[in-house]
Design a protein around this motif. Structure first.
Motif, PDB file in Angstrom:
ATOM      1  N   HIS A   1       0.857  -1.197   0.000  1.00 50.74           N
ATOM      2  CA  HIS A   1       0.000   0.000   0.000  1.00 50.74           C
ATOM      3  C   HIS A   1       0.881   1.231   0.000  1.00 50.74           C
ATOM      4  O   HIS A   1       1.816   1.331   0.800  1.00 50.74           O
TER       5      HIS A   1
ATOM      6  N   LYS B   1       1.155   5.554  -0.147  1.00 54.53           N
ATOM      7  CA  LYS B   1       0.380   6.725   0.268  1.00 54.53           C
ATOM      8  C   LYS B   1       1.291   7.937   0.317  1.00 54.53           C
ATOM      9  O   LYS B   1       2.414   7.853   0.835  1.00 54.53           O
TER      10      LYS B   1
ATOM     11  N   THR C   1       1.203  11.705   1.920  1.00 53.62           N
ATOM     12  CA  THR C   1       0.403  12.496   2.856  1.00 53.62           C
ATOM     13  C   THR C   1       1.130  13.791   3.202  1.00 53.62           C
ATOM     14  O   THR C   1       2.321  13.945   2.927  1.00 53.62           O
TER      15      THR C   1
ATOM     16  N   ILE D   1      -4.365  13.421   2.563  1.00 55.13           N
ATOM     17  CA  ILE D   1      -3.842  12.366   1.691  1.00 55.13           C
ATOM     18  C   ILE D   1      -3.779  12.954   0.279  1.00 55.13           C
ATOM     19  O   ILE D   1      -4.787  13.430  -0.239  1.00 55.13           O
TER      20      ILE D   1
ATOM     21  N   GLN E   1      -3.111   7.730  -2.787  1.00 46.50           N
ATOM     22  CA  GLN E   1      -2.945   6.431  -2.139  1.00 46.50           C
ATOM     23  C   GLN E   1      -3.501   5.338  -3.026  1.00 46.50           C
ATOM     24  O   GLN E   1      -4.372   5.578  -3.869  1.00 46.50           O
TER      25      GLN E   1
ATOM     26  N   GLU F   1       4.505   5.098   3.453  1.00 44.39           N
ATOM     27  CA  GLU F   1       3.840   6.400   3.549  1.00 44.39           C
ATOM     28  C   GLU F   1       4.888   7.474   3.323  1.00 44.39           C
ATOM     29  O   GLU F   1       5.873   7.547   4.049  1.00 44.39           O
TER      30      GLU F   1
END
Lengths: 420, 165
Positions: free
Chosen positions: B40, B42, B44, B55, B58, B149
């Motif tokens: 995953h 993302k 941010t 966000i 993502q 992230e």
């Protein structure tokens, strides 16, 4: 026609007067200075959204035409705007982009706007409540009642946006200014409170009007692979541009086929209230604001011109305040997929206007910019720009295709300033 | 120590740096080869302007694959991005099956287009800064990204930000 020589290149195009403009409109410093005085200091500008200052004593700072501004929510829940300038010696009162006046500051007390320099303090209505060593310094010649902040016209309207005018006596009320173009969105954005979930800015070496031009025509969708595969069908091309008084334009709606783009999904389930699934409306407000509702997310662009060849564009994304966390995340994903800084379209739009800015730097040779496409007012018709520059000419008293010439001489009997 | 003799933390660091090089070279498949099937991704940022965690992008691995596959169909700024990554911390789980890492990154834009390529090409400009917060699966002496992230410090993002960071 083969490539042209210099005189052919400079020759006036075989188009009507309103169908092309002179590039000095985008590149001349004097034109820019006039725009700040004659337009930006006179019109209503949406500077932020009410959800950015949700609680009493919350504030936001911003600027219009170079003038620094504080927006503050009072204990009475009213949102007010003031010049962000201390009346004492001109210090910027608040330096942060946002915060709360509930917190005390090194120079001042909670619940006050305090100038850090000499500790003058103001309440949320802009009244001066404390002048340090007032009696000792001014005796009876000046007192705090004389030195309130400069208050600015401020209204919360059209989906909860905070609108400010630097003009104490605006010739047009906010309702008259933007009510008609907002009619297409009003039921959707005023049905319930909205909330900002996205903010970013870009500073681009281009003229602010070139960004607004891009938002005012869809001919540039040939630049966007995403739009070509999701949209190009009969309904897409049939949408119409509707011109409204004061230079505003609305683009009519159609149903977008998001499933045509790999990895995208329908936005029908989260469409804004009263908006049919996957519909898409756009409002372009003179002189450079854009409201774009694509089903599940509302986007708002606000330009802050920084020079004839530089503009800051602030991008906001909004959803419904009552969203569940799951709904909000989906809405954010929808917004970002096209309009986010890493999305499919926005980046291409910025490249487009930056490229125009490169060819229209100050002191580059004036040339013609063509706005002459006629396609029955449909989205590839350049009526939006023709309508805009007609209004621009009135406000500026300059002819868009010859900006050294006064607009009113070619338009006898009509008021040079649209607001009059 | 893993059974193959590699120190797990070193493997994690090595994977982060290999990802940096793959991203620099726009070798998206090489980058995704370092990622688990359940990866995953993302991007941010926190905005003090609106006082919200945001966000910017993502997606699961499949969505990231689609995104990079479609990149050639989109217009983009041609200036390549060059990352400087410094791994700050690596924390390996007691059972040695997972790890997390925090790295700082600085991304430069090595100008090709610029505003006017005649003037700007050949120089480098600071583009973005932030931190990578990564989670890994450790298996057979390898570290695979399960989650990345990218926490940006920037809210100003001009043209040239079309690609994964």
């Amino acid at each position: 026609m083969p490539a042209r020589n210099h005189s052919q290149w400079l020759a006036k195009p075989k188009l009507e007067g309103g169908e092309w403009i002179d590039s000095r409109v985008y590149s001349d410093q004097n034109v820019f200075d006039d725009e700040m005085e004659r337009i930006f200091k006179k019109v209503w500008i949406p500077v932020c959204h009410e959800s950015e200052l949700p609680k009493p004593y919350d504030f936001r700072t911003t600027s219009i035409a170079g003038e620094p501004i504080i927006i503050a929510r009072g204990p009475d829940n009213e949102v007010r705007a003031f010049l962000n300038v201390c009346p004492h010696r001109g210090m910027l009162l608040e330096r942060r982009p946002s915060g709360s006046f509930l917190e005390g500051q090194p120079s001042g007390n909670p619940k006050r706007i305090t100038c850090m320099f000499h500790a003058w303090q103001f309440d949320m209505k802009g009244s001066c409540v404390y002048v340090a060593r007032e009696k000792e310094g001014y005796q009876d010649r000046l007192c705090k009642e004389d030195v309130g902040l400069r208050r600015l016209r401020c209204e919360v309207k059209f989906g909860g946006f905070v609108w400010v005018s630097l003009d104490d006596n605006p010739k047009i009320s906010l309702e008259d200014w933007a009510g008609e173009p907002f009619d297409c969105l009003r039921k959707s954005i005023d049905a319930e409170p909205l909330e900002v979930f996205h903010y970013h800015k870009a500073i681009i070496d281009t003229n602010y009007k070139l960004w607004h031009d891009t938002n005012s025509e869809f001919y540039h969708d040939f630049m966007h692979y995403h739009n070509r595969v999701t949209g190009f069908n009969d309904a897409y091309f049939a949408r119409k541009n509707f011109a409204f008084k004061h230079g505003h334009v609305v683009v009519g709606t159609f149903e977008v086929n998001y499933e045509n783009y790999e990895g995208f999904e329908s936005r029908g389930a989260l469409s804004f209230p009263h908006l049919p699934p996957n519909q898409w409306y756009m409002v372009d407000l003179f002189p450079g604001m854009n409201f774009n509702l694509r089903g599940s997310a509302l986007r708002c662009d606000v330009v802050t011109p920084l020079g004839p060849d530089k503009v800051m564009i602030e991008f906001r994304g909004l959803g419904l305040k009552r969203d569940t966390p799951e709904e909000r995340e989906t809405r954010i994903n929808h917004h970002n997929s096209i309009w986010g800084p890493f999305g499919r379209n926005l980046h291409e739009d910025l490249i487009g206007v930056a490229g125009q800015g490169t060819t229209m730097r100050p002191h580059t040779e004036p040339r013609q910019i063509l706005h002459g496409r006629h396609e029955n007012q449909t989205i590839h018709d350049e009526i939006g720009m023709r309508h805009y520059y007609d209004e621009w000419g009135r406000w500026m008293d300059r002819l868009p295709n010859d900006p050294d010439q006064p607009w009113h001489e070619r338009n006898p009997g009509e008021s040079a300033e649209a607001a009059e | 120590m893993h059974k193959n003799g590699h120190d797990a933390a070193s493997v994690v660091r090595d994977t982060i740096y290999r990802a940096t090089m793959a991203l620099d070279d726009q070798k998206w498949e090489d980058w995704l080869d370092l990622c688990d099937e359940n990866f995953h991704y993302k991007i941010t940022a926190f905005s003090p302007e609106i006082n919200k965690d945001m966000i910017y992008l993502q997606g699961q691995r499949k969505e990231v694959e689609t995104l990079v596959r479609l990149l050639p169909k989109h217009n983009t700024d041609h200036s390549p991005l060059r990352r400087h990554t410094s791994v700050y911390t690596v924390d390996v789980a007691d059972d040695m099956s997972t790890a997390s890492a925090v790295s700082s990154f600085v991304i430069y834009q090595n100008m090709l287009d610029g505003v006017n390529s005649h003037l700007d090409s050949g120089e480098s400009r600071l583009f973005l800064i932030g931190k990578y917060h990564d989670t890994f699966k450790l298996e057979d002496g390898k570290a695979k990204f399960v989650k990345r992230e990218v926490r940006l410090d920037n809210r100003r993002l001009d043209k040239g930000s079309h690609w994964p960071l």
